[in-house]
Design an enzyme around this catalytic site. Sequence first.
Site, short mmCIF file in Angstrom:
data_model
loop_
_atom_site.label_atom_id
_atom_site.label_comp_id
_atom_site.label_asym_id
_atom_site.label_seq_id
_atom_site.Cartn_x
_atom_site.Cartn_y
_atom_site.Cartn_z
CB THR A 1 7.38 13.51 -13.45
OG1 THR A 1 5.95 13.46 -13.52
CG2 THR A 1 7.84 14.85 -13.97
CD GLU B 1 9.37 18.40 -13.15
OE1 GLU B 1 10.48 17.93 -12.80
OE2 GLU B 1 8.28 17.97 -12.74
CE LYS C 1 6.53 22.62 6.54
NZ LYS C 1 5.48 23.06 5.63
CD1 TRP D 1 10.01 23.97 9.11
CD2 TRP D 1 11.08 24.35 7.17
NE1 TRP D 1 9.15 24.65 8.30
CE2 TRP D 1 9.77 24.91 7.09
CE3 TRP D 1 11.92 24.47 6.07
CZ2 TRP D 1 9.31 25.57 5.95
CZ3 TRP D 1 11.46 25.12 4.94
CH2 TRP D 1 10.17 25.66 4.88
#
Lengths: 540, 540
Positions: A188, A333, A440, A445
Amino acid sequence: MLQPGLMMDRPLLLSSVIEHAAAQFGEAEIVSRETHGPLFRYTYAQCGTRARKLANALAGLGLKGGDAVGTIAWNNHRHMETYYAVSGSGMVLHTCNPRLHPQQLIYVINHAEDQVVLFDATFAPLVKGIAAHCPMVRAWVCLADAAHTPTIEGVANVQSYEDLIAPCSDEFAWPEFDERTGAALCYTSGTTGNPKGVMYSHRAIVLNAISGCNPSILSLSPADAILPVVPMFHVNAWCIPYAAPIAGAKLVLPGPGLDGKSLYELMESEGVTVSAGVPTIWQLLLAHVEQNGLKFTTMRRTLVGGSAMPRSLIAKFMDTYQVEVRHGWGMTETTAAATMGGLMPAAKGWPAEEKHAHLAKQGRTMFGVEIKVVDEQGATLPRDGESQGELMVRGQWVLSSYFKADRSPLVDGWFPTGDIATISPDGVMQIRDRTKDVIKTGGEWISSIDLENAAVAHPAVAMAAVIGVKHPKWDERPLMFIVRKPGHALEKDEILKFLETQVAKWWVPDDVVFLESLPVGGTGKVQKGDLRKQYGSVFS
Amino acid sequence: MLQPGLMMDRPLLLSSVIEHAAAQFGEAEIVSRETHGPLFRYTYAQCGTRARKLANALAGLGLKGGDAVGTIAWNNHRHMETYYAVSGSGMVLHTCNPRLHPQQLIYVINHAEDQVVLFDATFAPLVKGIAAHCPMVRAWVCLADAAHTPTIEGVANVQSYEDLIAPCSDEFAWPEFDERTGAALCYTSGTTGNPKGVMYSHRAIVLNAISGCNPSILSLSPADAILPVVPMFHVNAWCIPYAAPIAGAKLVLPGPGLDGKSLYELMESEGVTVSAGVPTIWQLLLAHVEQNGLKFTTMRRTLVGGSAMPRSLIAKFMDTYQVEVRHGWGMTETTAAATMGGLMPAAKGWPAEEKHAHLAKQGRTMFGVEIKVVDEQGATLPRDGESQGELMVRGQWVLSSYFKADRSPLVDGWFPTGDIATISPDGVMQIRDRTKDVIKTGGEWISSIDLENAAVAHPAVAMAAVIGVKHPKWDERPLMFIVRKPGHALEKDEILKFLETQVAKWWVPDDVVFLESLPVGGTGKVQKGDLRKQYGSVFS
């Protein structure tokens, strides 16, 4: 007591992919752009032959099953041969991302314990800078013939790929071993800390590749020609180098030619029907096509992933150029794609805008993968298309732990993706944000991605990024960064007014900063961490 | 030392197929012809719900993992639910072929140790005849509601499916277990000796089904509606009941209505795009379409297997009705299809006859399966399209041994199919005959299938069969049997003259016998053994 099935117990191995293609589709073509410019053209049968020669060459260098072999390379035919020779031999193919910082490259090569590194001539300067710090690498092989292999000052053990394989036999008995054996390793491009390695098994790659051929995913058959713009150095190029030979599709590898003009010309000259890449690539391609009044004569479908595709781009592909857009989702992943978007038959009569909105979603899970969204306490949220939570994934091609890591990243057997998503009752997933990017504010959100998409719809905006900035009253409030299109004027008032027509009033950013460019990392994503460092407390 | 892959270790199980469909394609339809006539219509979500109810019901009858459950049933939605409830619970689904002789049915039910048998009302007379001889069966469940469940004289433990599942919860936690566990059991309709059982694993079925969705095989997506005419009681209906839910395709199950008119009307009313069946079915369907001046408005593709499709039929489908024909090959021992035919893009410009000839071949191996042809000493023959030998197969969905058998049928890890085939350099396989049907004459081989196909091309021939008959000079010589089309006259001289224009002179049969019918066995194939018994020495 369960009864045993009485079927042959044969492993799913990558060597059988190239041998399948050589036997069934021996005359199907691979067309590859050489790093020094010209097109190279051969068949799956010849690719198999040369992969076997390379397997012999690697054995000749003293490598054995389990050893790691690195690549720093474009999408080309020698990289393809390396994919099969290395994994097919039971070794581990470690594809390095050349956009990593040299210190990170050194780290991953040493961490993976690469014994040999194959690189394209483009990256000779990179090799020059890192070779001395990679003591385990016994050979640096340039993916070229002798004439195109540079000498690299200070690196003694450089050799030409063609010289290496030329004397080798093209017969090689691929070993049989457990399909759960590691086949490929990709790191990654973690923005914090060292990159983390994901070790893909033969089984995971083969299962993703077989499923990837299906009509709802890549849809590959011998009638197709697929051009992966997604790099072979990152997330297995979405397993296209494995799916194409399974399906017998023609494979077109663009080498270093990733600008709009080069891609367009290659698509046209090679009759490409399917392509796959990140939104930036499609933006560049469409710009070229628009500026030159061109059209696509064979392209039927583009697959897009990596980051959110702006709706305006989806609309142009679909309506102006009659090219279907499928938005997928996956991550390092998850081996390759885990979900794929697209329109169901019922969408035929929908208005264009509804189609575009639907196509901006990341779609349904492929068979073999499951997803759910959970709240901050880990409780599963309803599939109502509205409840946002962290996306959790599990399945055949999802990692269980990082390479050489002590701690499992899984939570109750699920991998927490760090993405915020919704899932609709019909199973369609939409990425709303990254957990670390979501804003937030006042207990609610705001999706930074939705805000960015709204801004990019303005004709004067080239790029947009939004971060949450600490706010004394609302906890966080959005701050927007904009890069104007060349030659366009745009001021704060105008873009804020525009956004008021696009999003809820309380979503409208508290401020806008105009920049000449945005910081972009190794995999082409905006580095919001850098923006946060500089601007994260301007409202406090 | 090989390195382990670091991917989640999750089994490929059939329960995840129906749960995938319920979650991703919950609204996609299954349309099913009830045994008593009307159409029934519901969704994958509802199918999943009822499969879970049935799983609870079976547990309630005391069944547990590893127990066998028999079915004697048409292609319908309750059979579909049984597929998933039984295998998903870790039990073994034993699909019985109702065309077997009752003595053989009794044998397979006892040999499989079926604890429960689910049957369609059609087969109540069959159940009546066999129930007393199947002491292990604790319940006979009629796939119907109470109103359509017959009482069967002498069989006490008959109950209605709907009554059985009605009180059960629709929540059921599918167990997780090794993907190599037995999921389904199907017996060959061996012409000599007792039927032999093939125990399919979850893994084998899932791998075949995923691959089966690919564009070159079934090509299934949510835009498709597939009608399997191939029976769910034989070779897993070519895994279509598993592939359709993976792809989200609409599934149309014809129940007992297998005549040309019923099939045509169902195809038209349900917008069927793909179908699969044996040549006889397509012959009946085309006869109905031709006689009534109809056309196909949605059908795009028919898959054919089981026996050779006459070229004349291929030509009609392709040229008159614009329906693509794909000829596959598989057998009870290979779970479903192992190879699939079709035209490559290069065939676009071919003359029609060349296309038909190519489409009569059984095609390329699916990824996961390998084939070779060997001579009588077991040596591999060249892939030259001419060398005939016994077809050997190995791969992910090929059996390793028969159920409860001592001796493995494999030869060096390959299964000898008993078919005679050629393989061309581009991997295309063609079945030329059965090893026991090929006619060995003067040291050369004559393909009985090729001769039969040549005869069927004559407009007066309804059916043809050829056997090898012992001959004092040539070892064997061909003898042909012909069933004339109703209302057509045809004599020996005429057909022999016709054949001279179709095949090599030495292939022309030594004699022709005209019959009113041919003996056909449980899977719809001509029983040449019966013909041999009666006519096998007429030339000596």
